[in-house]
Design a protein around this motif. Structure first.
Motif, PDB file in Angstrom:
ATOM      1  N   HIS A 126       0.865  -1.338  -0.175  1.00  0.00           N
ATOM      2  CA  HIS A 126      -0.047  -0.037  -0.155  1.00  0.00           C
ATOM      3  C   HIS A 126       0.727   1.157   0.109  1.00  0.00           C
ATOM      4  N   LYS A 146      -7.684   4.123  -2.802  1.00  0.00           N
ATOM      5  CA  LYS A 146      -8.588   2.994  -2.690  1.00  0.00           C
ATOM      6  C   LYS A 146      -9.311   2.880  -4.006  1.00  0.00           C
ATOM      7  N   CYS A 158     -12.320  -2.150  -0.824  1.00  0.00           N
ATOM      8  CA  CYS A 158     -11.927  -0.784  -1.384  1.00  0.00           C
ATOM      9  C   CYS A 158     -13.240   0.218  -1.957  1.00  0.00           C
ATOM     10  N   SER A 161     -14.516   1.546   1.176  1.00  0.00           N
ATOM     11  CA  SER A 161     -13.721   2.489   1.952  1.00  0.00           C
ATOM     12  C   SER A 161     -14.197   3.809   1.167  1.00  0.00           C
TER      13      SER A 161
END
Length: 225
Positions: A126, A146, A158, A161
């Motif tokens: 990430h 994301k 994702c 999010s």
């Protein structure tokens, strides 16, 4: 990799953990453990697809065979590399925020070693993606990344999010994200190479801009004044 850390869940238990993690993460987006649990309990089909793609890629197969870990013991040499390199840019990104590569939560809810490693790898690269795409770690930056992660892996977490993050935007932030960063992130995620098949640690010594061109990465545009 993380022997003894994983927990076997039946179907109902997976649903319960997923729902509880989703609610908890929406209430407190700083809870990395809840976000990780949500990703694991909803993401098995996506991780299986990533695993198969890695097996078809020479570099991805090398990652699966050697199972590198993004922990300070393994990547600390990046702090000593020349400033133009990818490794130095990653070290600067981490150091400027007082982040440690050792802070990622363990994988707990994947039921095979291969899938557990893929889930951990996705979690640990990430910050490499933050570095390559030039994204900050504020709410807009994380939401934009994301979007890219969803384009690359199709993880439901994702998508959720982005929804949860955008709900916390101010009106100004919402306009900036959906008019400026969201369209860029869609294009950037589609244009770049299969980023889960990259053995990043073997490229630490290479020039950052050269790697961006090689991997089709378009850095985030500057926010309009």
């Amino acid at each position: 990799m993380i022997q003894g850390a994983r927990v076997q869940l039946n179907g109902w238990q997976q649903v319960a953990v997923a729902v509880g993690s989703a609610v908890g993460a929406l209430l407190d987006p700083r809870r990395a453990d809840l976000i990780a649990a949500l990703g694991e309990t909803t993401g098995r089909p996506a991780f299986e697809s990533v695993l198969q793609r890695m097996k078809r890629s020479p570099e991805g197969r090398a990652v699966l065979l050697e199972r590198p870990r993004v922990i300070y013991e393994k990547v600390g040499h990046a702090w000593d590399l020349p400033p133009n390199t990818f490794g130095a840019a990653y070290a600067s990104f981490m150091g400027s925020r007082n982040f440690s590569p050792d802070d990622r939560p363990p994988v707990r809810f994947m039921d095979t070693d291969e899938l557990a490693y893929v889930a951990m790898r996705a979690r640990e690269v990430h910050d490499f993606w933050h570095t390559l795409f030039g994204l900050p770690t504020n709410l807009i930056g994380e939401s934009a990344l994301k979007v890219i992660e969803f384009q690359q892996m199709y993880l439901p977490m994702c998508f959720l999010s982005v929804i949860g993050g955008s709900a916390r935007f101010s009106e100004k932030q919402r306009k900036l994200f959906f008019q400026h960063y969201f369209p860029w992130a869609i294009r950037a995620g589609m244009r770049s190479t299969d980023l889960m098949c990259v053995y990043y640690e073997q490229h630490f010594h290479e020039d950052l801009e050269d790697l961006r061109k090689k991997w089709g990465i378009v850095p985030a545009p500057a926010a309009p004044v």
